[in-house]
Design a protein around this motif. Sequence first.
Motif, PDB file in Angstrom:
ATOM      1  N   CYS A 100     -11.991  52.930  53.228  1.00  0.00           N
ATOM      2  CA  CYS A 100     -12.570  51.756  52.579  1.00  0.00           C
ATOM      3  C   CYS A 100     -13.803  51.294  53.346  1.00  0.00           C
ATOM      4  O   CYS A 100     -13.699  50.891  54.518  1.00  0.00           O
ATOM      5  CB  CYS A 100     -11.546  50.622  52.518  1.00  0.00           C
ATOM      6  SG  CYS A 100     -12.210  49.097  51.798  1.00  0.00           S
ATOM      7  N   PRO A 101     -14.997  51.322  52.747  1.00  0.00           N
ATOM      8  CA  PRO A 101     -16.200  50.921  53.475  1.00  0.00           C
ATOM      9  C   PRO A 101     -16.259  49.426  53.763  1.00  0.00           C
ATOM     10  O   PRO A 101     -17.021  48.987  54.622  1.00  0.00           O
ATOM     11  CB  PRO A 101     -17.339  51.348  52.531  1.00  0.00           C
ATOM     12  CG  PRO A 101     -16.729  51.411  51.181  1.00  0.00           C
ATOM     13  CD  PRO A 101     -15.290  51.803  51.388  1.00  0.00           C
ATOM     14  N   LEU A 102     -15.433  48.619  53.054  1.00  0.00           N
ATOM     15  CA  LEU A 102     -15.416  47.179  53.266  1.00  0.00           C
ATOM     16  C   LEU A 102     -14.275  46.733  54.175  1.00  0.00           C
ATOM     17  O   LEU A 102     -14.200  45.561  54.548  1.00  0.00           O
ATOM     18  CB  LEU A 102     -15.317  46.462  51.913  1.00  0.00           C
ATOM     19  CG  LEU A 102     -16.442  46.780  50.914  1.00  0.00           C
ATOM     20  CD1 LEU A 102     -16.220  46.037  49.599  1.00  0.00           C
ATOM     21  CD2 LEU A 102     -17.797  46.422  51.503  1.00  0.00           C
ATOM     22  N   GLY A 103     -13.367  47.653  54.484  1.00  0.00           N
ATOM     23  CA  GLY A 103     -12.308  47.363  55.448  1.00  0.00           C
ATOM     24  C   GLY A 103     -11.118  46.600  54.916  1.00  0.00           C
ATOM     25  O   GLY A 103     -10.222  46.261  55.696  1.00  0.00           O
ATOM     26  N   HIS A 104     -11.054  46.331  53.607  1.00  0.00           N
ATOM     27  CA  HIS A 104      -9.918  45.533  53.106  1.00  0.00           C
ATOM     28  C   HIS A 104      -8.966  46.344  52.218  1.00  0.00           C
ATOM     29  O   HIS A 104      -7.791  46.035  52.135  1.00  0.00           O
ATOM     30  CB  HIS A 104     -10.413  44.301  52.340  1.00  0.00           C
ATOM     31  CG  HIS A 104     -11.335  44.590  51.201  1.00  0.00           C
ATOM     32  ND1 HIS A 104     -10.967  45.291  50.078  1.00  0.00           N
ATOM     33  CD2 HIS A 104     -12.637  44.244  51.006  1.00  0.00           C
ATOM     34  CE1 HIS A 104     -11.981  45.364  49.234  1.00  0.00           C
ATOM     35  NE2 HIS A 104     -13.023  44.748  49.776  1.00  0.00           N
ATOM     36  N   GLN A 105      -9.443  47.333  51.524  1.00  0.00           N
ATOM     37  CA  GLN A 105      -8.649  48.200  50.651  1.00  0.00           C
ATOM     38  C   GLN A 105      -7.784  47.387  49.682  1.00  0.00           C
ATOM     39  O   GLN A 105      -6.627  47.716  49.412  1.00  0.00           O
ATOM     40  CB  GLN A 105      -7.783  49.163  51.467  1.00  0.00           C
ATOM     41  CG  GLN A 105      -7.463  50.450  50.730  1.00  0.00           C
ATOM     42  CD  GLN A 105      -6.814  51.500  51.612  1.00  0.00           C
ATOM     43  OE1 GLN A 105      -6.968  51.475  52.834  1.00  0.00           O
ATOM     44  NE2 GLN A 105      -6.083  52.416  51.004  1.00  0.00           N
ATOM     45  N   ARG A 106      -8.376  46.329  49.145  1.00  0.00           N
ATOM     46  CA  ARG A 106      -7.666  45.495  48.158  1.00  0.00           C
ATOM     47  C   ARG A 106      -7.188  46.310  46.978  1.00  0.00           C
ATOM     48  O   ARG A 106      -6.159  46.000  46.367  1.00  0.00           O
ATOM     49  CB  ARG A 106      -8.594  44.394  47.642  1.00  0.00           C
ATOM     50  CG  ARG A 106      -8.868  43.246  48.592  1.00  0.00           C
ATOM     51  CD  ARG A 106      -9.954  42.331  48.017  1.00  0.00           C
ATOM     52  NE  ARG A 106      -9.745  42.045  46.616  1.00  0.00           N
ATOM     53  CZ  ARG A 106     -10.745  41.893  45.724  1.00  0.00           C
ATOM     54  NH1 ARG A 106     -12.007  42.039  46.090  1.00  0.00           N
ATOM     55  NH2 ARG A 106     -10.463  41.631  44.464  1.00  0.00           N
ATOM     56  N   CYS A 107      -7.968  47.344  46.621  1.00  0.00           N
ATOM     57  CA  CYS A 107      -7.662  48.114  45.413  1.00  0.00           C
ATOM     58  C   CYS A 107      -6.260  48.695  45.430  1.00  0.00           C
ATOM     59  O   CYS A 107      -5.661  48.908  44.363  1.00  0.00           O
ATOM     60  CB  CYS A 107      -8.703  49.219  45.230  1.00  0.00           C
ATOM     61  SG  CYS A 107      -8.846  50.365  46.630  1.00  0.00           S
ATOM     62  N   LEU A 108      -5.693  48.936  46.613  1.00  0.00           N
ATOM     63  CA  LEU A 108      -4.336  49.468  46.719  1.00  0.00           C
ATOM     64  C   LEU A 108      -3.363  48.475  47.355  1.00  0.00           C
ATOM     65  O   LEU A 108      -2.211  48.386  46.932  1.00  0.00           O
ATOM     66  CB  LEU A 108      -4.339  50.779  47.500  1.00  0.00           C
ATOM     67  CG  LEU A 108      -4.872  51.982  46.725  1.00  0.00           C
ATOM     68  CD1 LEU A 108      -5.087  53.176  47.646  1.00  0.00           C
ATOM     69  CD2 LEU A 108      -3.919  52.376  45.595  1.00  0.00           C
ATOM     70  N   PHE A 109      -3.803  47.723  48.352  1.00  0.00           N
ATOM     71  CA  PHE A 109      -2.907  46.768  49.003  1.00  0.00           C
ATOM     72  C   PHE A 109      -2.385  45.729  48.005  1.00  0.00           C
ATOM     73  O   PHE A 109      -1.258  45.244  48.142  1.00  0.00           O
ATOM     74  CB  PHE A 109      -3.620  46.060  50.160  1.00  0.00           C
ATOM     75  CG  PHE A 109      -3.524  46.809  51.456  1.00  0.00           C
ATOM     76  CD1 PHE A 109      -2.545  46.495  52.384  1.00  0.00           C
ATOM     77  CD2 PHE A 109      -4.396  47.843  51.737  1.00  0.00           C
ATOM     78  CE1 PHE A 109      -2.447  47.191  53.582  1.00  0.00           C
ATOM     79  CE2 PHE A 109      -4.308  48.535  52.925  1.00  0.00           C
ATOM     80  CZ  PHE A 109      -3.334  48.222  53.853  1.00  0.00           C
TER      81      PHE A 109
END
Length: 334
Positions: A309-318
């Motif tokens: 994840c280039p933004l460091g949060h990986q919201r798309c899966l978390f």
Amino acid sequence: MTQTLIVAPQWIGDAVMTQPLLARLRARGERLTVGALPWVAPVYRAMPEVDHVVEFPFQHGGLQLRARRAIARELSGRFDVAYVLPNSLKSALLPFLCGIPRRVGYLGEARVGLLTERLKNPRNKPPMVAFYSALSGETEGLEADRPRLQLDAATVTAALGTHGLQRQGYVVFAPGAEYGPAKRWPPIHFAELARALDRPSVLLGSAKEAPLCAEIAREAGAARCIDLAGRTSLVEAFAIIAAARSVVSNDSGLMHVAAAFAVPQVALFGSSSPLHTPPLNQHAQVVWLKQDPGYQPPLDCAPCFERECPLGHQRCLFDITPQRVLELLRSAGT
């Protein structure tokens, strides 16, 4: 009968998605030999359209020209046409060295002189099954193609017996994704889902994914998970998937295997897109927050197609909750 060489892709999921192309070629009378790397070859042995599989002893990276020339000498004069499925320069070398008269593939990596028939790569990422099927030269019904794999009953029974499993008595989890962590649902979510199910979860993956699966089994509790990561052959993994009640996976090779066996499945997408590599299975349920109008704030970053994840949060899966996946499994009768 036209003698055809297929130069296979190096990823399991991509290999599965080439099956409709092979079905098209076989239907018009071509006799198919597939050249594949050893870890992909079992996929093609599960395709009835394939007459013969040749394992190429190549490694990742490098032209390995000496090895390609040696194999070319063995295969020379045997084929009328070759379909080169990867876009790399090195994948087109072998058919050229063999002197195969027709060599079909997509443009890529300065290989114009190696191919006799060249298709332009689409600007946007198309569905991969249609992308491969277009190499047949046919244009009708490409979007309707669905990959299919087959195993004989004895193979399935043997795999279940070896690992002490009962047909339909478990749910398969495939928590890995070879491409990178940006495609992986969090292990703690898999563990929570395992604790909520009323039947055991079988964890499948490669030896490299064994630590990931061990973490899930540890968090879920030994009674909830049967950890087989790195402990099965690829054919055994296929058989275990084919006999499963359902499958939960990331966008990965085993996701496409489950689709090709028409097993009920929940497929979790994050950094990649189900518009590009969907599980082509009428029993598949896809979760992708990018397409969820109720998810806020919107995922403007997806799909990024990055390994991490280039933004460091990986919201798309978390932010895909275990409860949501559990409800989808229950709606499918799991």
